[in-house]
Scaffold this motif. Structure first.
Motif, PDB file in Angstrom:
ATOM      1  N   VAL A 116       0.817  -1.209   0.000  1.00 41.49           N
ATOM      2  CA  VAL A 116       0.000   0.000   0.000  1.00 41.49           C
ATOM      3  C   VAL A 116       0.854   1.263   0.000  1.00 41.49           C
ATOM      4  N   LEU A 117       2.118   1.127   0.310  1.00 35.77           N
ATOM      5  CA  LEU A 117       3.015   2.273   0.324  1.00 35.77           C
ATOM      6  C   LEU A 117       3.793   2.339  -0.980  1.00 35.77           C
ATOM      7  N   VAL A 118       4.083   3.529  -1.413  1.00 36.53           N
ATOM      8  CA  VAL A 118       4.949   3.695  -2.582  1.00 36.53           C
ATOM      9  C   VAL A 118       6.360   3.959  -2.076  1.00 36.53           C
ATOM     10  N   PRO A 119       7.367   3.636  -2.879  1.00 33.63           N
ATOM     11  CA  PRO A 119       8.739   3.809  -2.400  1.00 33.63           C
ATOM     12  C   PRO A 119       9.124   5.274  -2.294  1.00 33.63           C
ATOM     13  N   SER A 120       9.979   5.543  -1.351  1.00 39.81           N
ATOM     14  CA  SER A 120      10.554   6.882  -1.246  1.00 39.81           C
ATOM     15  C   SER A 120      11.762   6.952  -2.183  1.00 39.81           C
ATOM     16  N   VAL A 121      12.275   8.124  -2.387  1.00 36.99           N
ATOM     17  CA  VAL A 121      13.479   8.288  -3.198  1.00 36.99           C
ATOM     18  C   VAL A 121      14.634   7.528  -2.549  1.00 36.99           C
ATOM     19  N   VAL A 122      14.702   7.526  -1.225  1.00 32.52           N
ATOM     20  CA  VAL A 122      15.764   6.808  -0.511  1.00 32.52           C
ATOM     21  C   VAL A 122      15.661   5.301  -0.763  1.00 32.52           C
ATOM     22  N   ASP A 123      14.432   4.764  -0.779  1.00 36.40           N
ATOM     23  CA  ASP A 123      14.247   3.337  -1.075  1.00 36.40           C
ATOM     24  C   ASP A 123      14.806   2.992  -2.457  1.00 36.40           C
ATOM     25  N   VAL A 124      14.493   3.832  -3.425  1.00 39.52           N
ATOM     26  CA  VAL A 124      14.978   3.587  -4.794  1.00 39.52           C
ATOM     27  C   VAL A 124      16.495   3.706  -4.851  1.00 39.52           C
ATOM     28  N   GLU A 125      17.059   4.672  -4.147  1.00 39.65           N
ATOM     29  CA  GLU A 125      18.522   4.816  -4.119  1.00 39.65           C
ATOM     30  C   GLU A 125      19.187   3.566  -3.553  1.00 39.65           C
ATOM     31  N   THR A 126      18.582   2.969  -2.534  1.00 41.15           N
ATOM     32  CA  THR A 126      19.198   1.776  -1.944  1.00 41.15           C
ATOM     33  C   THR A 126      19.183   0.609  -2.913  1.00 41.15           C
ATOM     34  N   TYR A 127      18.150   0.502  -3.735  1.00 42.57           N
ATOM     35  CA  TYR A 127      18.144  -0.545  -4.762  1.00 42.57           C
ATOM     36  C   TYR A 127      19.291  -0.337  -5.749  1.00 42.57           C
ATOM     37  N   SER A 128      19.624   0.915  -6.026  1.00 36.19           N
ATOM     38  CA  SER A 128      20.720   1.209  -6.947  1.00 36.19           C
ATOM     39  C   SER A 128      22.080   0.909  -6.320  1.00 36.19           C
ATOM     40  N   GLU A 129      22.188   1.157  -5.024  1.00 40.07           N
ATOM     41  CA  GLU A 129      23.473   0.989  -4.341  1.00 40.07           C
ATOM     42  C   GLU A 129      23.724  -0.434  -3.866  1.00 40.07           C
ATOM     43  N   ARG A 130      22.649  -1.129  -3.519  1.00 44.18           N
ATOM     44  CA  ARG A 130      22.793  -2.459  -2.921  1.00 44.18           C
ATOM     45  C   ARG A 130      21.650  -3.338  -3.414  1.00 44.18           C
ATOM     46  N   PRO A 131      21.926  -4.359  -4.205  1.00 49.34           N
ATOM     47  CA  PRO A 131      20.842  -5.176  -4.757  1.00 49.34           C
ATOM     48  C   PRO A 131      20.144  -5.995  -3.675  1.00 49.34           C
ATOM     49  N   PRO A 132      18.889  -6.375  -3.938  1.00 52.13           N
ATOM     50  CA  PRO A 132      18.187  -7.237  -2.996  1.00 52.13           C
ATOM     51  C   PRO A 132      18.832  -8.620  -2.974  1.00 52.13           C
ATOM     52  N   ILE A 133      18.663  -9.326  -1.866  1.00 48.30           N
ATOM     53  CA  ILE A 133      19.285 -10.651  -1.733  1.00 48.30           C
ATOM     54  C   ILE A 133      18.301 -11.648  -1.154  1.00 48.30           C
ATOM     55  N   LEU A 134      18.650 -12.918  -1.286  1.00 44.81           N
ATOM     56  CA  LEU A 134      17.943 -14.007  -0.629  1.00 44.81           C
ATOM     57  C   LEU A 134      18.885 -14.559   0.435  1.00 44.81           C
ATOM     58  N   VAL A 135      18.369 -14.771   1.633  1.00 41.57           N
ATOM     59  CA  VAL A 135      19.218 -15.276   2.704  1.00 41.57           C
ATOM     60  C   VAL A 135      18.653 -16.584   3.253  1.00 41.57           C
ATOM     61  N   THR A 136      19.556 -17.388   3.788  1.00 42.54           N
ATOM     62  CA  THR A 136      19.192 -18.592   4.516  1.00 42.54           C
ATOM     63  C   THR A 136      19.624 -18.366   5.957  1.00 42.54           C
ATOM     64  N   ILE A 137      18.727 -18.642   6.881  1.00 45.30           N
ATOM     65  CA  ILE A 137      19.017 -18.423   8.296  1.00 45.30           C
ATOM     66  C   ILE A 137      19.220 -19.779   8.971  1.00 45.30           C
ATOM     67  N   TYR A 138      20.373 -19.903   9.656  1.00 44.15           N
ATOM     68  CA  TYR A 138      20.738 -21.136  10.345  1.00 44.15           C
ATOM     69  C   TYR A 138      20.781 -20.905  11.848  1.00 44.15           C
ATOM     70  N   LEU A 139      20.466 -21.957  12.604  1.00 39.93           N
ATOM     71  CA  LEU A 139      20.745 -21.961  14.033  1.00 39.93           C
ATOM     72  C   LEU A 139      22.209 -22.310  14.235  1.00 39.93           C
TER      73      LEU A 139
END
Length: 157
Positions: A116-139
């Protein structure tokens, strides 16, 4: 409106001044105008076809990731987009595969509604600076808690 979106995408790919606001405008239009969503996805896929400019390709994938995060394609385009992402995942190089996997994981979230929210300019900048990732979480003992958890670039821990 489609022509304006296409021009914004081309300008974003070419790193024109204020390019972050151009990418944000594309996402905002997809959030606000449901009838434009499939058009946006198809424009993005078209820009990836036979595009050999690595910077341009990365920027298009950033916008695709933001689109999938902020709004889903319609039920008519959804299966095509999913097939396209699987094809990319199975046939392309590592960086592009990571983007495709991220998008596939977001598409597979069955309980997901459009953001429901649209991205801010800062959100878009972070996509440019640091790509999204997939993580695996271990104990500590090596037990996997979750695999392929999509983490957006603007998330901080």
């Amino acid at each position: 409106m489609a022509v304006q979106i296409h021009q914004s995408l081309l300008d974003y790919m070419g790193e024109k001044p204020n390019c972050v606001t151009l990418a944000r405008d594309i996402i905002v239009k997809g959030c606000e105008f449901v009838q434009m969503r499939d058009e946006i996805y198809l424009l993005l896929i078209m820009q990836l076809t036979n595009n050999f400019n690595a910077v341009s390709v990365a920027r298009v994938w950033q916008v695709i990731c933001m689109c999938v995060y902020y709004f889903l394609p319609t039920s008519m385009l959804g299966p095509f987009l999913q097939h396209y992402l699987i094809y990319i995942r199975d046939t392309k190089k590592k960086a592009v595969v990571d983007y495709a996997n991220y998008c596939l994981e977001l598409l597979h979230k069955s309980d997901r509604n459009d953001n429901v929210l649209v991205p801010s300019v800062v959100d878009v900048e972070t996509y440019s600076e640091r790509p999204p990732i997939l993580v695996t979480i271990y104990l500590v003992d090596g037990t996997v808690i979750t695999e392929n958890l999509p983490v957006e670039p603007f998330v901080t821990v």
